[in-house]
Design an enzyme around this catalytic site. Structure first.
Site, PDB file in Angstrom:
ATOM      1  N   HIS A   9      66.112 -55.616 -50.364  1.00 11.82           N
ATOM      2  CA  HIS A   9      64.791 -56.022 -50.887  1.00 11.82           C
ATOM      3  C   HIS A   9      64.824 -56.218 -52.409  1.00 11.82           C
ATOM      4  CE1 HIS A   9      60.480 -55.369 -51.999  1.00 11.82           C
ATOM      5  NE2 HIS A   9      60.296 -56.077 -50.899  1.00 11.82           N
ATOM      6  N   SER A  17      64.617 -54.785 -32.811  1.00  3.96           N
ATOM      7  CA  SER A  17      63.763 -55.215 -33.923  1.00  3.96           C
ATOM      8  C   SER A  17      62.506 -55.908 -33.428  1.00  3.96           C
ATOM      9  CB  SER A  17      64.522 -56.176 -34.831  1.00  3.96           C
ATOM     10  OG  SER A  17      65.548 -55.475 -35.481  1.00  3.96           O
TER      11      SER A  17
END
Ligand code: PLP
Length: 382
Positions: free
Chosen positions: A120, A321
């Site tokens: 990130h 996921s």
């Protein structure tokens, strides 16, 4: 001029905009299915959690006890040593990451940080703020860190302490780095001075329930774990949690007589309402409720993937996921559904509030632009 009316009008219009925007997004990891009405009364008080939530402080208009219970909940979920954990409620995953890296640097001031390309953006900035040397490791196609590249790079720098920043749920593809595998690479290379921070902003809240489970917690080898509270749990105000070891916190703590507490947190004044929201949500859900939320999301993600595949669109998910990765969409679709796009992919994140009916509405929009999509799609990225 009657300013009162115009203020009201402005607020009404703003409220409508916010509501409308909330109702049509599939591209960001934010839950919208919360109801915190029983807490509204607390907005009338200047709650401030300044100081360390695990220490007493002079300022009493605070929610430290509730904050500790939030930390306790996640510490347990992340299998922290019951006798050696500590943490606090932050302003979000970015601050939680900053904290993990801060403790790591205090422990090993001469360390190098390793993180993957898929990490990130907050992490790069945090590393810059902390002024720690760093090396970017390649990612695999699915977004997971390339363990071979990590091992080779670590080997080259094995004379230096290592801080490895792993991600449990990358931003675009929700890939999960295997913390035990990272730990065993560090052991194999005999790098004793090491620290692993796991950025689990989105997927940390349900990582414990996934089958197969990707190793990410304290038992697996993490020294600190961060999550965002407004993502999977949901909160009207961005929030995060950092959980680490008490023994590590003790290295950075300084007593401050003005607040009658320890200055162990990044900011001085701290939001005392956010812990309340998170606490209320976990009281209502409990561990089983969280698990059910995850299972629902997983089911919707599978559904979404299959519906896209039926249209001949190359959609896929990492195992366990809730993020469906697909080729980037024409701008009408991207704008209407607020789809985050990077390079030539985009994603649908099946947060707990997303229903199959919403997926159907999305699919029917996609169906209408299929000819355009064929032009957009670049050859065989996946
Ligand atoms: C969202 C996210 C962050 C940042 O969290 P904020 O709560 O937005 O500060 C960090 N890492 C990952 C992997 C994220 O998905």
């Amino acid at each position: 001029m009657n300013t009162k009316v115009s203020t009201t009008e402005k607020l009404t219009a703003l409220l409508n905009d916010v509501r409308e925007a909330r109702d049509s997004f599939l591209g960001y990891p934010v839950s919208k299915d919360f109801n915190y009405e029983p807490l509204y009364e607390f907005l009338q008080y200047p709650i401030n959690n300044l100081g360390d939530p695990f220490e007493s402080s002079t300022y009493k208009v605070q929610t430290h006890e509730i904050e500790r219970e939030v930390v306790d909940f996640f510490a347990k979920l992340f299998r922290a040593n019951p006798k050696d954990y500590w943490g606090y409620v932050t302003n979000g995953g970015s601050e939680s990451n900053l904290y993990g890296l801060y403790i790591a640097r205090e422990m090993f001031p001469k360390a190098m940080v390793y993180y993957s390309e898929s990490t990130h953006y907050s992490v790069k900035k945090n590393i810059h703020l902390l002024n720690i040397p760093s090396i970017v490791i390649r990612s695999q196609e699915n977004g997971e860190i390339d363990y071979t590249d990590l091992e080779e790079t670590l080997k080259f720098n094995r004379h230096k302490p290592a801080i490895v920043l792993t991600t449990h749920g990358t931003t675009m593809k929700e890939a999960k780095d295997d913390v035990s595998r990272v730990k065993s690479i560090l052991r194999k290379l005999a790098i004793h001075d090491h620290y692993i921070h796991c950025d689990a902003a989105l997927a940390g809240s349900y990582g414990a329930f996934a089958t197969p489970r990707v190793p990410f917690d304290f038992v697996d080898g993490a020294d600190s774990i961060s999550i965002s509270g407004h993502k999977f749990i949901g909160s009207p105000i961005p929030a995060g949690v950092i959980v680490t070891k008490r023994s590590l916190r003790d290295r950075v703590s300084k007593g401050i007589s003005y607040i009658g507490s320890l200055d162990t947190t990044i900011t001085g004044s701290r939001n005392g309402h956010s812990p309340l929201f998170l606490w209320y949500a976990i009281q209502k859900m409990g561990v089983e409720g969280l698990r059910a939320r995850y299972e629902h999301s997983l089911e919707v993600a599978e559904y979404c993937k299959h519906e896209l595949l039926k249209l001949g669109i190359n959609a896929w998910t990492n195992p366990g996921s809730i993020t469906v990765v697909l080729p980037k969409m024409p701008s009408e679709i991207k704008d209407k559904w607020q789809l985050a796009t990077e390079e030539n992919i985009t994603h649908i994140i099946c947060m707990p509030n997303v229903t199959k009916a919403q997926i159907d509405a999305f699919i029917s929009d996609v169906e209408q632009v299929l000819p355009m999509q064929a032009e957009l799609e670049e050859p065989a990225y996946y």
